[in-house]
Design an enzyme around this catalytic site. Structure first.
Site, PDB file in Angstrom:
ATOM      1  N   LYS A 124       4.815  -7.017   5.707  1.00  0.00           N
ATOM      2  CA  LYS A 124       3.436  -6.579   5.946  1.00  0.00           C
ATOM      3  C   LYS A 124       2.555  -7.204   4.879  1.00  0.00           C
ATOM      4  CE  LYS A 124       0.757  -2.325   6.750  1.00  0.00           C
ATOM      5  NZ  LYS A 124       0.825  -0.854   6.877  1.00  0.00           N
ATOM      6  N   SER A 160      -0.864   1.177  11.110  1.00  0.00           N
ATOM      7  CA  SER A 160      -1.430  -0.091  10.717  1.00  0.00           C
ATOM      8  C   SER A 160      -0.391  -1.214  10.600  1.00  0.00           C
ATOM      9  CB  SER A 160      -2.122   0.080   9.364  1.00  0.00           C
ATOM     10  OG  SER A 160      -1.177   0.422   8.368  1.00  0.00           O
ATOM     11  N   SER A 204       1.854   4.935   9.685  1.00  0.00           N
ATOM     12  CA  SER A 204       1.760   3.496   9.982  1.00  0.00           C
ATOM     13  C   SER A 204       3.071   2.740  10.127  1.00  0.00           C
ATOM     14  CB  SER A 204       0.916   2.807   8.920  1.00  0.00           C
ATOM     15  OG  SER A 204      -0.440   2.993   9.226  1.00  0.00           O
TER      16      SER A 204
HETATM   17  N1  GLN Z   1      -3.723   5.922  11.127  1.00  0.00           N
HETATM   18  C1  GLN Z   1      -3.830   6.513   9.835  1.00  0.00           C
HETATM   19  C2  GLN Z   1      -5.105   6.074   9.173  1.00  0.00           C
HETATM   20  O1  GLN Z   1      -5.852   5.410   9.788  1.00  0.00           O
HETATM   21  C3  GLN Z   1      -2.642   6.177   9.003  1.00  0.00           C
HETATM   22  C4  GLN Z   1      -2.630   4.784   8.541  1.00  0.00           C
HETATM   23  C5  GLN Z   1      -1.465   4.482   7.661  1.00  0.00           C
HETATM   24  O2  GLN Z   1      -0.446   5.158   7.723  1.00  0.00           O
HETATM   25  N2  GLN Z   1      -1.613   3.468   6.842  1.00  0.00           N
HETATM   26  O3  GLN Z   1      -5.366   6.387   8.057  1.00  0.00           O
END
Ligand code: GLN
Length: 481
Positions: A75, A150, A174
């Protein structure tokens, strides 16, 4: 059939192929399929081949590490020495990291090969990968749909066979949510299990790195490499690192699995509910004992998370000032103009929204009402879990309320996007580990199920998921087959 990490290690050990050969295969596949899927922000072909050559030489010399010669994708928020680390943002589009994150250094130590850096929501803020400066990622099961976020690039790359496995991070879901929407397996470890050193910070008390792969067995291999105490991360846990692969055969017989009644109430698409019910029946046949439990404060998770995550983000992201690194605007009139325009140009809309809400929640006069309150509620959510774990070994939950949605469907509705995390976010607030694994399909789209474990019981979670994957083949299904 897509190869997993275990298959690749076997092929390398038996001499069926070399690391250079398999790495070339993946690079060719990336070249062919990435233009339409957009899983990678950077492809590091030269580095990959160089590392593959070194891995082949190490293996020939009898010095193969645990992941020697295995291609992986990372990532793009793990700092990689000498390679752009963009975090999906224009702000870091020009940022070449001057050091390796601990996770990356450990992958190198164990002989892994880096294929490239995967696409993601900007600063890991999102549930669909649509917030990336580099454009959305297509879900390999249906390219008109999102892969989740994400870590959307990592999940889609594994699902499409562009890499056998990938790293991701999970602040509120995410790793688990994109794993579910792409039909792969992903584990968010206990907070503190994997070092955050060199991970671009979003919300420091919630962020945690972990692997995405085809199976629990492959996740065990990757987690072994990624995890461990790191004195450069003050929140890293100084606890013993079990042998995750050796623990895989723990099975499920006699284990107690809690079903939180709040999670199976309204909000879950009935067709996903049926898939999960079938998985529950399967687990019961495998000898698990089901127990109804209650997580009374669980409905507070989303508001609590969005206060805490935004507050921490506003503070973490204040370091991007256009001075030391990252985007700098042209011809600033003065220092204030430099700060303002660099940040205005460098950050996307969702990141700005979060910085503003976070700053508001932390400001004098509102701090007690929002931030402090959220911290108090966070403790209650954690206590609910702790109480549940006095009665059960694992907790079973959905991962997402629906299957992958169409690109653009929720882009202008942040609240409906935030609700995607309803089943995942509470774990991050409590710091608990959770695994998302494929459990079936609805209309040709993957559905995930989540198992939540007690602190530092990744071994138990991986063993439970592995047992399920021994009697089901959902994790072996591939898009387009
Ligand atoms: N979808 C969640 C957010 O927008 C979690 C994102 C994540 O886990 N990085 O914050």
């Amino acid at each position: 059939m897509a190869r997993g990490v275990g298959d690749i290690l076997q092929g390398l050990e038996s001499g069926e192929f070399s690391s250079v050969e398999i790495t070339q295969d993946y690079l060719e596949r990336i070249e062919r399929l990435n233009p339409s899927l957009n899983c990678f922000i950077s492809v590091t072909g030269e580095i990959a081949l160089e590392q593959a050559r070194a891995a082949d030489a190490a293996r020939a010399a009898g010095e193969a590490g645990p992941l020697c010669g295995v291609p992986l994708a990372h990532k793009d928020l793990f700092c990689t020495d000498g390679v752009r680390t963009s975090c999906g943002s224009r702000m870091l589009d020009n940022f070449i990291a001057p050091y390796d994150a601990t996770v990356i250094a450990q992958c190198k130590r164990d002989g892994a090969v880096m294929l490239g850096k995967t696409n993601m929501d900007e600063f890991a803020m999102g549930s669909s990968n649509e917030n990336s400066y580099y454009g959305p990622v297509a879900n390999p099961w249906d390219p008109a749909r999102v892969p989740g976020g994400s870590s959307g690039g990592s999940a889609a790359a594994v699902a499409a066979g562009l890499t056998p496995a990938a790293t991701g991070t999970d602040t509120g879901g995410s790793i688990r949510q994109p794993a579910a929407l792409c039909g792969v397996t992903g584990i968010k470890p206990t907070y503190g299990r994997v070092s955050r050193y060199g991970m671009v910070a979003f919300a420091s008390s919630l962020d945690q790195g972990g692997p995405l792969a085809h199976s629990a067995a492959d996740c065990a291999r990757l987690l072994q490499t990624m995890a461990g105490f790191d004195q450069r991360d003050s929140t890293s846990a100084d606890t013993a690192l079990p042998d995750f692969s050796a623990g895989l055969d723990g099975g499920l017989a006699g284990r107690r699995i809690g079903l939180p009644k709040e999670y199976f109430a309204e909000g879950l698409d009935a067709r996903l509910g049926d898939v999960i019910q079938q998985a529950i029946d399967e687990l019961q046949q495998m000898g698990a004992e089901l127990v109804e439990i209650s997580l009374a404060n669980i409905d507070l998770s989303i508001p609590v998370y969005y206060v805490i995550a935004m507050a921490e983000a506003s503070s973490n992201l204040s370091r991007y000032d256009g001075v030391r690194f990252g985007h700098r605007c042209d011809d600033p009139a003065d220092l204030e103009d430099l700060y303002k325009r660099s940040r205005w140009e460098g950050f996307g809309a969702e990141v700005k929204r979060r910085i503003m809400i976070g700053t508001y929640a932390l400001s004098a006069g509102y701090y007690d009402a929002y931030y402090l309150k959220a911290q108090q509620l966070r403790r209650l959510i954690k206590q609910d879990f702790q109480q549940a774990f006095t009665r059960v070994d694992y907790i079973l939950a959905p991962v997402t309320p629906e299957t992958a949605f169409e690109i653009g469907a929720k882009a202008n509705d942040p609240v409906s996007m935030y609700l995607q995390d309803i089943y995942t976010i509470s774990l991050n607030l409590a710091g608990l580990p959770g695994i998302s694994l494929p459990a079936g399909f609805v209309d040709g789209l993957p559905v995930g199920m989540q198992l939540i474990g007690n602190y530092f019981d990744e071994s138990g979670l991986l063993a439970a998921a592995h047992a399920y994957q021994q009697v089901t083949d959902w994790h072996l299904r591939e898009p387009g087959s």
